[in-house]
Design a protein around this motif. Sequence first.
Motif, mmCIF file in Angstrom:
data_model
loop_
_atom_site.group_PDB
_atom_site.id
_atom_site.type_symbol
_atom_site.label_atom_id
_atom_site.label_comp_id
_atom_site.label_asym_id
_atom_site.label_seq_id
_atom_site.Cartn_x
_atom_site.Cartn_y
_atom_site.Cartn_z
ATOM 1 N N LEU A 167 -8.465 21.783 -10.039
ATOM 2 C CA LEU A 167 -9.362 21.236 -11.048
ATOM 3 C C LEU A 167 -10.711 21.958 -11.071
ATOM 4 O O LEU A 167 -11.244 22.280 -12.139
ATOM 5 C CB LEU A 167 -9.560 19.740 -10.781
ATOM 6 N N ASP A 168 -11.251 22.247 -9.869
ATOM 7 C CA ASP A 168 -12.577 22.868 -9.834
ATOM 8 C C ASP A 168 -12.559 24.338 -10.245
ATOM 9 O O ASP A 168 -13.613 24.947 -10.433
ATOM 10 C CB ASP A 168 -13.227 22.700 -8.458
ATOM 11 N N LEU A 171 -12.117 23.764 -14.710
ATOM 12 C CA LEU A 171 -13.208 23.214 -15.524
ATOM 13 C C LEU A 171 -14.247 24.257 -15.945
ATOM 14 O O LEU A 171 -14.703 24.242 -17.100
ATOM 15 C CB LEU A 171 -13.874 22.062 -14.783
ATOM 16 N N ILE A 176 -17.480 23.522 -18.150
ATOM 17 C CA ILE A 176 -17.955 22.356 -17.408
ATOM 18 C C ILE A 176 -18.472 22.799 -16.039
ATOM 19 O O ILE A 176 -17.768 23.500 -15.296
ATOM 20 C CB ILE A 176 -16.841 21.310 -17.238
ATOM 21 N N VAL A 178 -19.159 22.519 -12.247
ATOM 22 C CA VAL A 178 -18.431 21.811 -11.185
ATOM 23 C C VAL A 178 -19.211 21.804 -9.876
ATOM 24 O O VAL A 178 -18.628 21.647 -8.795
ATOM 25 C CB VAL A 178 -17.031 22.436 -10.966
ATOM 26 N N ALA A 181 -18.456 18.866 -7.681
ATOM 27 C CA ALA A 181 -17.049 18.604 -7.366
ATOM 28 C C ALA A 181 -16.919 17.941 -5.999
ATOM 29 O O ALA A 181 -17.810 18.013 -5.166
ATOM 30 C CB ALA A 181 -16.254 19.904 -7.394
ATOM 31 N N THR A 186 -17.206 11.893 -10.121
ATOM 32 C CA THR A 186 -17.383 13.153 -10.851
ATOM 33 C C THR A 186 -16.036 13.788 -11.166
ATOM 34 O O THR A 186 -15.826 14.313 -12.266
ATOM 35 C CB THR A 186 -18.249 14.131 -10.037
ATOM 36 N N ASP A 187 -15.106 13.737 -10.211
ATOM 37 C CA ASP A 187 -13.781 14.301 -10.465
ATOM 38 C C ASP A 187 -13.055 13.542 -11.572
ATOM 39 O O ASP A 187 -12.257 14.125 -12.321
ATOM 40 C CB ASP A 187 -12.959 14.312 -9.178
ATOM 41 N N GLU A 189 -14.652 12.252 -14.139
ATOM 42 C CA GLU A 189 -15.291 12.797 -15.335
ATOM 43 C C GLU A 189 -14.680 14.148 -15.704
ATOM 44 O O GLU A 189 -14.471 14.449 -16.881
ATOM 45 C CB GLU A 189 -16.793 12.936 -15.105
ATOM 46 N N PHE A 190 -14.369 14.955 -14.687
ATOM 47 C CA PHE A 190 -13.710 16.244 -14.940
ATOM 48 C C PHE A 190 -12.369 16.036 -15.640
ATOM 49 O O PHE A 190 -12.018 16.765 -16.570
ATOM 50 C CB PHE A 190 -13.490 16.998 -13.630
ATOM 51 N N HIS A 193 -12.945 15.218 -19.269
ATOM 52 C CA HIS A 193 -13.288 16.452 -19.996
ATOM 53 C C HIS A 193 -12.033 17.284 -20.263
ATOM 54 O O HIS A 193 -11.843 17.813 -21.373
ATOM 55 C CB HIS A 193 -14.285 17.288 -19.192
ATOM 56 N N LEU A 194 -11.193 17.417 -19.252
ATOM 57 C CA LEU A 194 -10.005 18.259 -19.369
ATOM 58 C C LEU A 194 -9.028 17.705 -20.397
ATOM 59 O O LEU A 194 -8.528 18.455 -21.250
ATOM 60 C CB LEU A 194 -9.333 18.399 -18.004
#
Length: 468
Positions: A167-168, A171, A176, A178, A181, A186-187, A189-190, A193-194
């Motif tokens: 994921l990091d 993004l 985005i 990170v 991360a 926060t993850d 929220e990632f 976004h994805l």
Amino acid sequence: MQKNFIFSDTETTGLSDKPKSFKKDFIQIIQSGSILTDASFERIDEQNVECRPLPWTVPQPGAYLVHKKISSLGSNISHYQMMKDIYDTWEKWSDDKQSIFVTYNGHQFDEELYRRQFYWNLLPSYITNTNGNGRSDLYFLVILVSYLYPEFIKFNMNNYDLPILKLDQILPKIGIDVSDAHDALTDCEFMVHLIKHIYSEHSDLVEDFFLQATKASFIDMLSTRNYFGYVQRGPRYRFVYPLTFICQNPESSNKAIFLDLSYPIEDILELEYHELVSYIEKPNAESPFKVLAINKSQAVADGEKFDFKFDLTQDELVSRSKKIKENFEFKERIVAACSDIEKPFYPAKDYIEQQVYEGFPSPDDSRLFLEFHKSEDFETKHNIAIRIKDDRYREFAKRILYLHFPDRIDSKIEKNVSELIHKRFNEEGPWPDAAKAYEELISKMETAEGSQKKILEKLQNFFANSNN
């Protein structure tokens, strides 16, 4: 899509890449983040909770250096309080409208931790896939995206020229930041976004993918499509198969049997019965059959709607699929073959933390759990705890009493928990090795500076207190 979505992530006392023997049974959630969205992935609510480690949980320095959650070491929130808060919030969010619980690469880790730790705290383990709720792992959607639309996200590539799906690393490719991360909220929220990014261009694939969220809708999808593309991914390989659904395994309703349509259909239909049994029992690369779990996400999508670049034409694949689906005798042979496969034997687990799948609580015990949660005073909770018939849950209830009423518990409970703590920190077992964790801590402290050194010093104090 009419359901709401609940995105969730965890930070824990251990790392997910540690040996399977303990990575899910003996490490603990110390932070949980959740975001509730509507069907358009717009935020409705969120939750961010953390707790202190259980006194019998061995923290691993590597995990804390990654997520930096040293605040949890001094938290005044217990694990029981945190898990109950998570459960109550999820239940409230999914009460009015059935929800899909979303993780990233979480079917094998985060969700298993939630299940186990609801169980440790006398809470129902299966909130994510009962009462009309479903669960989905975005990692498998990203596998599909990386194959079907390789230019949509400019993935970094590994040494085997395959997209890196962390994921990091994804993004930043969609703009985005990170830098935060490895924080649970926060993850989440990632993830939002994805999924918004993918949905903006490929809503048909996203909607198709979320049909897998419940077993009922997954089976309905499988039963009404001619064939599918299935992408099997590992760090060093990627295989893509044209599959047609044959049936659910009558001996294991969470598994489905598929046929690889790249094999000549006439040869498949002429297989001897013992060959069918052998191929289905071991659906490896040499087998024309694939067996996939349908109670979790798969990198599977409609082969007619999405271009998997198969060597066979769509007309050829549809024709082969129909030959299989219309051959009821062949399907009956497959069903019979499933019944003749020797059932795997799973030995009983030695420790109650590992026994989440070894039986549901009785209705009487479940009612006692509700009373236990409602009560605030020691006497009532204690009287309820000793009435629980299931040994596993009765022991968990006593551990909760130890944590919340240390001055009121009897000497037997205190002795048992003291022995538990001593054993986890001084003896070898299927839990993280405390001696090795402490050696790692001391080794890292020799070169650590700044914030990393402070993290390790806090952990050192935790180890010192745990051994007193």
